[in-house]
Enzyme design. Structure first.
Site, short mmCIF file in Angstrom:
data_model
loop_
_atom_site.label_atom_id
_atom_site.label_comp_id
_atom_site.label_asym_id
_atom_site.label_seq_id
_atom_site.Cartn_x
_atom_site.Cartn_y
_atom_site.Cartn_z
CG HIS A 64 -1.96 1.04 1.23
ND1 HIS A 64 -3.21 0.86 1.78
CD2 HIS A 64 -1.97 2.31 0.74
CE1 HIS A 64 -3.93 1.95 1.64
NE2 HIS A 64 -3.19 2.86 1.03
CD GLU A 92 -4.46 -3.04 0.66
OE1 GLU A 92 -5.09 -4.06 0.98
OE2 GLU A 92 -3.94 -2.26 1.50
CG HIS A 147 -7.74 -2.12 8.88
ND1 HIS A 147 -6.91 -1.29 8.14
CD2 HIS A 147 -7.73 -1.62 10.13
CE1 HIS A 147 -6.45 -0.32 8.90
NE2 HIS A 147 -6.92 -0.49 10.12
CG ASP A 148 -6.92 -3.53 13.19
OD1 ASP A 148 -5.73 -3.38 12.85
OD2 ASP A 148 -7.58 -2.62 13.73
#
Length: 240
Positions: free
Chosen positions: A43, A70, A190-191
């Site tokens: 990213h 990303e 994400h996470d």
């Protein structure tokens, strides 16, 4: 089996903290794939505080699995993606000063912009994915842009799951099924971590890919990179 794509931004952050080329991002990407991961995610951000734009080009011949880039589709990013032609581009609406991604697209408000960008990427045979919150209206909006997939933004899931609120998965499962109904592929990221990935996988229909970076690298500090990748792969196996 859901594919595991490892985000190597944190490896680049460590390298950049001292200058030079240690750890070597390219070698780490090779090792991650040799350890069994089915993809590499990066990213790059405009300030290049972790992955640099040159890294994106240098990784192209190194990534022999799936290459996922990303980012916010600003002109420089779009030009880079069109030049590299990765397996997948994931569109993320992060602000220039954001520490990390913190929201999905408003696919209704930005429909025209997203459609234009996605059309150009697909014209170049690049699979597209839109980063979205688990909100049905945003899934419906994504379906009108021509995207191939959506990526469910899972920070809220991870936060609530850690507090013992496993019911949060319902919103994600419903949105995943809605995406499938619209013939969209489902990714997530994400996470996600070793603590929550198995539960997430077991409850999300049609989950094609998870992109995991921060937690995986942190866990690897204690358990080792090869070991952690295989722990994720084991948790992502579909049991009949």
């Amino acid at each position: 089996m859901t594919k595991l794509s490892v985000n190597i931004n944190k490896i680049a952050t460590l390298r950049n903290s001292r200058g030079g080329n240690t750890p070597d991002v390219l070698n780490v990407a090779r090792d991650i794939q040799n350890f069994g991961a089915e993809g590499i995610t990066i990213h790059p951000r405009p300030d290049e505080r972790h992955i640099k734009y040159q890294d994106a080009y240098d990784l192209k011949p190194v990534v022999v699995t799936e290459y996922n880039i990303e980012g916010n589709p600003i002109p420089k990013f779009v030009d880079m993606v069109l030049s590299i032609k990765p397996t997948q581009v994931t569109l993320v609406p992060d602000a220039i000063d954001a520490i990390t991604s913190n929201a999905g697209w408003d696919t209704k408000k930005h429909k025209e912009f997203l459609t234009e960008v996605i059309t150009e990427f697909k014209r170049n045979n690049i699979r597209t994915s839109i980063f979205v919150d688990p909100v049905p209206a945003m899934i419906e909006g994504a379906a009108t842009t021509g995207t191939d997939r959506i990526e469910l933004y899972t920070e809220e899931f991870a936060s609530e799951f850690a507090k013992g609120n496993s019911a949060i998965i319902t919103a994600y499962a419903k949105c995943a099924q809605l995406a499938i109904d619209y013939n969209l592929g489902v990714n997530a990221g994400h996470d996600l971590s070793l603590d929550n990935i198995k539960f997430f996988k077991e409850n999300i229909p049609g989950l094609l890919e998870v992109s995991i970076g921060h937690a995986l690298i942190c866990e690897s500090l204690y358990l080792g990179l090869e070991n952690v990748i295989n722990m994720y792969l084991h948790r992502l196996i579909t049991v009949a």
